[in-house]
Design an enzyme around this catalytic site. Sequence first.
Site, short mmCIF file in Angstrom:
data_model
loop_
_atom_site.label_atom_id
_atom_site.label_comp_id
_atom_site.label_asym_id
_atom_site.label_seq_id
_atom_site.Cartn_x
_atom_site.Cartn_y
_atom_site.Cartn_z
N ASN A 92 0.81 -1.22 0.00
CA ASN A 92 0.00 0.00 0.00
C ASN A 92 0.84 1.28 0.00
O ASN A 92 0.42 2.30 -0.54
CB ASN A 92 -0.91 -0.01 1.24
CG ASN A 92 -1.50 1.34 1.52
OD1 ASN A 92 -2.48 1.76 0.89
ND2 ASN A 92 -0.90 2.09 2.46
N TYR A 162 4.14 9.83 -11.01
CA TYR A 162 3.17 8.96 -10.33
C TYR A 162 2.51 8.02 -11.33
O TYR A 162 2.38 6.82 -11.09
CB TYR A 162 2.12 9.84 -9.64
CG TYR A 162 1.11 9.08 -8.80
CD1 TYR A 162 1.46 8.57 -7.56
CD2 TYR A 162 -0.20 8.90 -9.25
CE1 TYR A 162 0.53 7.89 -6.78
CE2 TYR A 162 -1.13 8.22 -8.49
CZ TYR A 162 -0.76 7.72 -7.25
OH TYR A 162 -1.69 7.04 -6.49
N ARG A 196 -10.45 10.35 0.38
CA ARG A 196 -10.08 11.43 1.30
C ARG A 196 -8.98 10.98 2.27
O ARG A 196 -9.24 10.36 3.29
CB ARG A 196 -11.29 11.87 2.12
CG ARG A 196 -12.23 12.79 1.39
CD ARG A 196 -13.24 13.43 2.32
NE ARG A 196 -14.11 12.49 3.00
CZ ARG A 196 -15.15 11.87 2.45
NH1 ARG A 196 -15.45 12.05 1.18
NH2 ARG A 196 -15.90 11.05 3.18
P1 NAP Z 1 -1.29 8.73 2.26
O1 NAP Z 1 -2.34 9.11 3.21
O2 NAP Z 1 -0.36 9.76 1.72
O3 NAP Z 1 -0.45 7.53 2.93
C1 NAP Z 1 0.68 7.03 2.30
C2 NAP Z 1 1.37 6.09 3.27
O4 NAP Z 1 2.55 5.56 2.63
C3 NAP Z 1 1.85 6.80 4.56
O5 NAP Z 1 1.61 5.95 5.65
C4 NAP Z 1 3.33 6.97 4.31
O6 NAP Z 1 4.10 7.03 5.49
C5 NAP Z 1 3.61 5.69 3.55
N1 NAP Z 1 4.93 5.68 2.93
C6 NAP Z 1 5.44 6.55 2.03
N2 NAP Z 1 6.72 6.21 1.74
C7 NAP Z 1 7.00 5.11 2.48
C8 NAP Z 1 8.15 4.30 2.64
N3 NAP Z 1 9.29 4.55 1.98
N4 NAP Z 1 8.09 3.23 3.47
C9 NAP Z 1 6.96 2.94 4.14
N5 NAP Z 1 5.85 3.70 4.08
C10 NAP Z 1 5.88 4.76 3.23
O7 NAP Z 1 -1.90 8.03 0.96
P2 NAP Z 1 -3.19 7.11 0.73
O8 NAP Z 1 -4.18 7.93 0.01
O9 NAP Z 1 -3.56 6.38 1.96
O10 NAP Z 1 -2.57 6.11 -0.35
C11 NAP Z 1 -2.34 4.73 -0.12
C12 NAP Z 1 -2.11 4.07 -1.46
O11 NAP Z 1 -3.28 4.27 -2.28
C13 NAP Z 1 -0.94 4.65 -2.25
O12 NAP Z 1 -0.22 3.62 -2.89
C14 NAP Z 1 -1.61 5.56 -3.27
O13 NAP Z 1 -0.83 5.73 -4.43
C15 NAP Z 1 -2.90 4.79 -3.54
N6 NAP Z 1 -3.98 5.60 -4.10
C16 NAP Z 1 -4.55 6.58 -3.37
C17 NAP Z 1 -5.60 7.33 -3.92
C18 NAP Z 1 -6.29 8.43 -3.16
O14 NAP Z 1 -7.18 9.08 -3.73
N7 NAP Z 1 -5.98 8.67 -1.90
C19 NAP Z 1 -6.03 7.06 -5.22
C20 NAP Z 1 -5.44 6.03 -5.94
C21 NAP Z 1 -4.42 5.30 -5.35
P3 NAP Z 1 4.55 8.46 6.18
O15 NAP Z 1 3.40 8.87 7.06
O16 NAP Z 1 5.78 8.08 6.94
O17 NAP Z 1 4.80 9.42 5.06
#
Ligand code: NAP
Length: 239
Positions: A92, A162, A196
Amino acid sequence: MGDAELRRVAVVTGANRGIGLEICRQLGRRGGIRVFLTARDGTKGNAAAQKLCDEGLDVEFYPLDVTSEQSVKTFAGWLEGTCKRCDILVNNAGILADPRGSRFLDSKPATYRQTLDTNVFGPLLLSQALVPLMKKNRYGRIVNVSSGQGQLSDMGAGTPAYRVSKTALNALTRVLAAEFAGSGILVNSMCPGWVRTDMGGPGAPRTVEQGADTAIWLATLPDDGPNGGFFRDRKPIAW
Ligand code: NAP
């Protein structure tokens, strides 16, 4: 150990907040799964795991930076020694490092490297480290949290690093699904929709519960479930 007593082991990366945290919560709620909530920051990871424990869930924290080969190796060795199994891996952790509104001509190679390091090499390293444990039990579910922004069939402009990273992650899904076909390991990509979170922003239409749903479904597929697919809302979508 009979199936009734079997407690599956799940690993979720980047799970201190957002969709990853919710995936841990929902896996924990299913019962029968020992959930390892991993995060690169010990303080944030511990606090997140404690929150889920306070909700009565079976969740433990382990520090894991998906961009560090040493960190992945240490974690895999510890998991093998402690649990002797890994049944579910949810890749994730992800970053969106492109500056807001960025376009290809302004984009910097360093942004692509940093993004690929987390979004592609992270899942690659984790899969290499944990699949041997899955193979031992002839059981595994790998869920790669991708994005519609990585769909070649619907490729658009903007956030180029991305987009490229999520397309590459989808390619990794296909390679692993082909390599492990017939071994009890199912590998799939999913898109959570626009959610969100810190990444998705406050204007996104979906809750983390909605965003996590398809990942939970793929993480707990029956043996005859799909392999090598790309899903949103539990339905196949185009690559
Ligand atoms: P988020 O709130 O920004 O969370 C991202 C998470 O990844 C955070 O816990 C962050 O940790 C962690 N992370 C980043 N670099 C890392 C590393 N090197 N090692 C371990 N952990 C790391 O994003 P999210 O929206 O929950 O996204 C989760 C996944 O869903 C991602 O792969 C994203 O691309 C995908 N996604 C999200 C959306 C959306 O609309 N939100 C849409 C499509 C896909 P820190 O707190 O330490 O930074």
